[in-house]
Scaffold this motif. Structure first.
Motif, short mmCIF file in Angstrom:
data_model
loop_
_atom_site.label_atom_id
_atom_site.label_comp_id
_atom_site.label_asym_id
_atom_site.label_seq_id
_atom_site.Cartn_x
_atom_site.Cartn_y
_atom_site.Cartn_z
N THR A 174 0.71 -1.25 -0.02
CA THR A 174 -0.15 0.11 0.12
C THR A 174 0.78 1.24 0.07
N ASN A 175 0.31 2.44 0.17
CA ASN A 175 0.97 3.59 0.15
C ASN A 175 1.86 3.77 1.40
N TYR A 176 1.72 2.70 2.50
CA TYR A 176 2.37 2.75 3.69
C TYR A 176 3.64 1.84 3.39
N PHE A 180 5.17 -1.72 7.51
CA PHE A 180 5.23 -0.44 8.21
C PHE A 180 5.85 -0.89 9.81
N ASN A 204 -7.76 0.60 8.13
CA ASN A 204 -7.98 1.08 6.62
C ASN A 204 -9.11 0.94 6.15
N SER A 263 -1.12 11.68 4.05
CA SER A 263 0.21 11.95 3.21
C SER A 263 0.23 12.48 1.91
N CYS A 360 2.09 -5.58 8.36
CA CYS A 360 1.96 -5.63 6.50
C CYS A 360 0.38 -6.25 6.40
#
Length: 383
Positions: A174-176, A180, A204, A263, A360
């Motif tokens: 993902t965008n993370y 993470f 999410n 973000s 994750c």
């Protein structure tokens, strides 16, 4: 442009008039929950800083006036004054004539509470699951049945969580990122590394589709407290349905909206109910995350008060310790949750030490596919 305000129902509602003659109504509790001040919303990312339980159940409008084209409201019993831009009120108005179609689980799903699961947390050893299809089958089956499981025997190193997802599928990036960091320290020099507790939630909900699995792996944990906890959202939903069928109907037949824009270059939005049912009434998904809840505008004015009462009761049940299972992750341990069903949380911690986890996302279709393939293989071998 706003022309007049009229507080009604002993402060529970307010009616706004506009220059074109239109009138819109709002509930006091809805306005308070969606207040735009910096004590209610983070100035950095717009995330909500309070929960529904932080709002007094008997919230009322004490005074209201139009000032510089905006609506200024004083809420009681808090004595809090908030200003709402007229444009924002117009964009988020829910007082309109609209009809909505009304919207449990398969036999393989077993709902649980603390009484039935606290001393029976499903778990497996990573080496055993890696080399034994039978062990892997049992572990994957537990995730399907209960919505969560623990895995022991992983390397206590960065990236070890990938070994868990490799057992059945793939990481969902993902965008993370691919994974993470969930790193926290007592008295940290970086405020991002906090030791605060986290309310039980699903991750999410602003994605569509939502990540269906989450894995959290422990690399270091030398703090006092900081236990992980899980709550079976399906069990909580069943309790709500038994206690308050109308509240269950409201949460399952009306969409909530979730959003994230913290973000650069990312603006995620989703429109789904907190309790999602299939057309045949099967319970499909729980979405619960107060930090990411956007204004609810898909519920009629006539039902918004009852909707919020159901939302509050759902939150109270989620916080009820009788639904919570807790365990403390040690280095080399991980747990997986079905993010469409099981909410996870973290207890606050104190003392000295560090707590470093990595997280994750993965997809449940891969897990179910691998499990089905293993079960099919066992069936063929037995024939």
């Amino acid at each position: 442009m706003l022309t007049h305000v009229l507080v009604g129902d002993e402060g529970r509602t307010i009616e706004l008039g506009w220059t074109e003659g239109k009138r819109t109504r709002f509930h006091a509790v809805w306005l308070r929950d969606n207040a735009l001040d910096d004590k209610t919303r983070s100035a950095g990312n717009g995330q909500r800083l309070i929960t529904i339980l932080d709002i007094p159940a008997k919230t009322r409008i004490g005074a209201a006036a139009i000032k510089a084209g905006a609506l200024e409201i004083s809420f009681e019993p808090e004595g809090k004054t908030v200003s709402f831009p007229a444009q924002w009120l117009r964009a988020n108005a829910y007082d309109r004539d609209e009809t909505r179609q009304p919207g449990w689980t398969g036999d393989v799903i077993q709902r649980w509470t603390r009484a039935t699961m606290q001393n029976a947390v499903p778990r497996a050893s990573y080496p055993a699951a890696l080399h034994g299809r039978g062990v892997l089958r049992e572990w994957l089956s537990a995730v399907r049945t209960y919505g969560f499981a623990v895995m022991d025997g992983l390397p206590a190193e960065s990236g070890a969580l990938c070994k868990v997802s490799d057992l059945f599928g793939y990481i969902r990036e993902t965008n993370y990122g691919r994974w993470f960091e969930v790193r926290a320290e007592v008295n940290p020099n970086n405020l991002a590394y906090t030791n605060l507790g986290l309310q039980a939630h699903t991750d999410n909900p602003y994605r569509d589709p939502v990540p269906t699995l989450q894995i959290l792996s422990c690399i270091e944990n030398t703090v006092e407290g900081g236990e992980s906890s899980v709550v079976d959202g399906f069990a909580v939903a069943a309790a709500l349905q038994t206690e308050n069928p109308e509240g269950f109907r409201l949460l399952s037949s009306h969409a909530a909206r979730f959003e994230y824009a913290g973000s650069s270059g990312v603006r995620l939005q989703a429109k789904r109910p907190m309790i999602e049912l299939g057309p045949d009434g099967e319970l499909i998904c729980i979405r619960f995350n107060n930090r990411s809840l956007a204004p609810t505008v898909d519920v009629s004015f006539a039902e918004m008060g009852a909707y919020y009462a159901a939302y509050r009761r759902f939150a109270e049940l989620i916080e009820d310790p009788s639904f919570e299972v807790t365990f403390k992750l040690e280095p080399g341990q991980a747990f997986i949750v079905d993010n469409t069903r099981v909410m996870h949380a973290r207890k606050a911690f104190s003392g000295t030490g560090k707590r470093w986890l990595q997280g994750c996302y993965a997809d449940k279709d891969g897990l179910l596919s691998t499990l089905a393939a293993i079960e099919h293989g066992f069936k063929e071998a037995a024939e």
